[in-house]
Design a protein around this motif. Structure first.
Motif: not given
Length: 321
Positions: A216-220, A244-250
């Protein structure tokens, strides 16, 4: 009443909107319980409030803060659960009208606050006021991500992206308490070393090829780490997203998602029941939140400047009295 509050909001200069001083506490909804605050801790949510992202201009002035511990009825020591919502369905975080303290109702950075009785959790005697005040936001968010949302068990490996943030720090500490193997990424060598000192099993540069796939990846972080998060997962693995501190639309990379049957799961805060589980875990294991420093509430401006600078290692706690 003495408090730390938003007098305005500004995306360009949020700290200019911070006020530290006297303010009149608004009347509370019927049946809410007064809490004499002993300690409150900062979160990035407080900076976002000053920026107008978590707080609208129409709601200022607003007392800030979502984390607190204090006293009820003169002698009952409590931790305040920050989510205001209807738990009739078993999970107040799924209430579409839910809010966090300081968004609709006054927050915790004051001598006193009011909350519903169901938001009061008994504070174990083993916890200091500062430790107790660290739990309701970042640590509860991290606990829910691992224990409830990640579909992992003891001995599984989780990857924490961006290991220096408040939730990421909690993910490292709680991941080890929950017997996960914890790998982390961070941009700087000193932050990777710090993560290892907290108990992380391995630390890598952002985007670095890992020695194996994780469960699992913990993604913030969001856009900056999303591609790496997808490529780091084993087939059937899970990404848990709480920010999504660096941007919400990858780029979604849907081919990888469906072919490897990856699970992408959102996670927000946690329930009062999960907060009790978190407290029980910490009592049982002896693990405690990582605190950078404690300051009297009168030095709130200093604490906010530190938070905004990013030059902190652990929680910033404001004490009362």
């Amino acid at each position: 009443m003495f408090a730390i509050y938003a007098g305005a909001v500004s995306r360009e200069d949020p700290l200019s909107c911070l006020r530290v001083g006297e303010i009149e506490l608004p009347s509370a909804p019927q049946g809410w319980i007064p809490v004499a605050v002993k300690a409150a801790s900062l979160n990035h949510h407080d900076i976002w409030s000053l920026k107008g992202q978590a707080l609208t201009a129409e709601r200022v002035p607003m007392i800030l803060g979502s984390d607190a511990a204090g006293v009820v009825d003169g002698n009952r020591e409590v931790i305040v659960h920050a989510v205001i919502g209807n738990s009739a369905g078993g999970d107040e975080t799924l209430d579409t009208k839910r809010s966090l303290l300081s968004e609709v109702y006054p927050g915790t950075m004051a001598q006193q606050l009011y909350v519903p009785a169901g938001n009061l959790i008994d504070k174990p005697a083993e916890f200091t006021w500062a430790e107790a005040a660290c739990l309701p936001t970042a640590y509860l968010t991290a606990y829910r991500m691992i224990a409830t949302k990640s579909a992992t068990g003891q001995g599984d490996t989780i990857l924490v992206q961006g290991a220096a943030g408040g939730v990421a720090t909690a993910l490292i500490v709680l991941g080890k308490a929950l017997n996960r193997n914890v790998w982390v990424t961070s941009r700087t060598a000193d932050k990777r070393e710090w993560a290892l000192s907290l108990g992380a099993d391995a630390a890598f540069e952002p985007g670095e090829r890992l020695p194996g796939k994780v469960d699992a990846v913990m993604e913030t972080v969001g856009e900056a780490t999303w591609d790496h998060s997808l490529k780091s997962l084993r087939p059937g693995g899970t990404i848990v997203i709480s920010g999504a501190t660096s941007g919400a639309n990858p780029p979604a990379d849907l081919n990888r998602v469906f072919f490897l049957q990856l699970n992408i799961v959102g996670s927000t805060m946690g329930t009062a029941a999960e907060l009790r589980e978190l407290i029980d875990l910490l009592v049982r294991t002896g693990v405690r939140p990582v605190i950078d420093r404690e300051l009297p509430m009168e030095k709130g401006a200093e604490a906010f400047a530190l938070m905004a600078s990013g030059d902190v290692h652990g929680k910033l706690v404001l004490t009362v009295g």
